[in-house]
Write a protein that holds these residues in place. Sequence first.
Motif, PDB file in Angstrom:
ATOM      1  N   ASP A 112       0.870  -1.178   0.000  1.00 52.18           N
ATOM      2  CA  ASP A 112       0.000   0.000   0.000  1.00 52.18           C
ATOM      3  C   ASP A 112       0.906   1.226   0.000  1.00 52.18           C
ATOM      4  O   ASP A 112       1.499   1.580   1.023  1.00 52.18           O
ATOM      5  N   MET A 113       1.006   1.879  -1.137  1.00 51.67           N
ATOM      6  CA  MET A 113       1.957   2.974  -1.309  1.00 51.67           C
ATOM      7  C   MET A 113       1.367   4.347  -1.032  1.00 51.67           C
ATOM      8  O   MET A 113       2.081   5.349  -1.071  1.00 51.67           O
ATOM      9  N   GLY A 114       0.058   4.410  -0.745  1.00 51.49           N
ATOM     10  CA  GLY A 114      -0.562   5.692  -0.458  1.00 51.49           C
ATOM     11  C   GLY A 114      -0.566   6.613  -1.668  1.00 51.49           C
ATOM     12  O   GLY A 114      -0.662   6.156  -2.817  1.00 51.49           O
ATOM     13  N   ALA A 115      -0.437   7.900  -1.430  1.00 54.75           N
ATOM     14  CA  ALA A 115      -0.447   8.879  -2.521  1.00 54.75           C
ATOM     15  C   ALA A 115       0.915   8.916  -3.209  1.00 54.75           C
ATOM     16  O   ALA A 115       1.954   8.867  -2.549  1.00 54.75           O
ATOM     17  N   GLN A 116       0.886   9.005  -4.540  1.00 49.46           N
ATOM     18  CA  GLN A 116       2.113   9.037  -5.322  1.00 49.46           C
ATOM     19  C   GLN A 116       1.961  10.021  -6.483  1.00 49.46           C
ATOM     20  O   GLN A 116       0.877  10.188  -7.044  1.00 49.46           O
ATOM     21  N   ALA A 117       3.060  10.676  -6.804  1.00 44.11           N
ATOM     22  CA  ALA A 117       3.060  11.590  -7.944  1.00 44.11           C
ATOM     23  C   ALA A 117       3.260  10.800  -9.234  1.00 44.11           C
ATOM     24  O   ALA A 117       3.683   9.645  -9.221  1.00 44.11           O
ATOM     25  N   GLN A 118       2.953  11.420 -10.341  1.00 36.65           N
ATOM     26  CA  GLN A 118       3.133  10.781 -11.639  1.00 36.65           C
ATOM     27  C   GLN A 118       4.607  10.456 -11.881  1.00 36.65           C
ATOM     28  O   GLN A 118       5.495  11.193 -11.479  1.00 36.65           O
ATOM     29  N   GLY A 119       4.840   9.305 -12.513  1.00 41.41           N
ATOM     30  CA  GLY A 119       6.216   8.934 -12.828  1.00 41.41           C
ATOM     31  C   GLY A 119       6.517   7.486 -12.492  1.00 41.41           C
ATOM     32  O   GLY A 119       5.623   6.692 -12.184  1.00 41.41           O
ATOM     33  N   VAL A 120       7.803   7.144 -12.565  1.00 38.87           N
ATOM     34  CA  VAL A 120       8.260   5.772 -12.331  1.00 38.87           C
ATOM     35  C   VAL A 120       8.733   5.614 -10.891  1.00 38.87           C
ATOM     36  O   VAL A 120       9.497   6.448 -10.389  1.00 38.87           O
ATOM     37  N   LYS A 121       8.275   4.556 -10.247  1.00 38.43           N
ATOM     38  CA  LYS A 121       8.675   4.258  -8.870  1.00 38.43           C
ATOM     39  C   LYS A 121       9.341   2.885  -8.841  1.00 38.43           C
ATOM     40  O   LYS A 121       8.722   1.877  -9.207  1.00 38.43           O
TER      41      LYS A 121
END
Length: 219
Positions: A139-148
């Motif tokens: 569960d990564m929560g909120a994330q910005a656009q892009g590659v993680k």
Amino acid sequence: MAVSGVGSNTDATAALASASTTSVDSEQRFLKLLVTQLNNQDPLNPLDNAQLTSQLAQMSTVSGIEKLNAALQSLVAQSGSSQTLQAASLIGRTVLVPGSQVALAGGAATPFGIDLQGGADSVKATIVDAAGNVVRTFDMGAQAQGVKAMSWDGKSDAGQQVADGAYTINISATAGGNAVAANALTLAAVASVAQNSTGVTLNLANGGTVGLSSVKQIL
């Protein structure tokens, strides 16, 4: 009475349009047609300036297009060679590319990734086994656009080591209750590079192939 045949505007234009020769040959053909047309024009109804200007403009356009095509082909060839050289530096490196498969071997941590097409307030990654059973949830929560880039230690949600083998990554992302496009990324080693009609491709150690533009991250 106006002279027809080789001296007509329609025939001259058709001859120029159908000529599949080099730029020099096209210019020589045009000049020959133009001189013949002028020599055979009706003295009482000579070729007016507008017609002559129109034919000269057509020749200039044809010549310009051929030169532009030659220049573009040269640029494409140079770009392809440059991309091949750049891609060659990836040989032996590991990259993240689109794919949902992840392999677990010897219980070692297995890197993978997520490619978010937009910002999300909820991102979850689940790893399932061959039977479709969920073995681990992130569960990564909120994330910005892009590659993680992420990694998996090979353990289940209960903290138990799972068996070696092939697993699948599933990604879900939402923003304000609406789905956000997100793709799983798999880790692969680059074995070799090839250039073909579709561009530069990478041959991966796992047997797959991807385009150079598909590489999302180099690790």
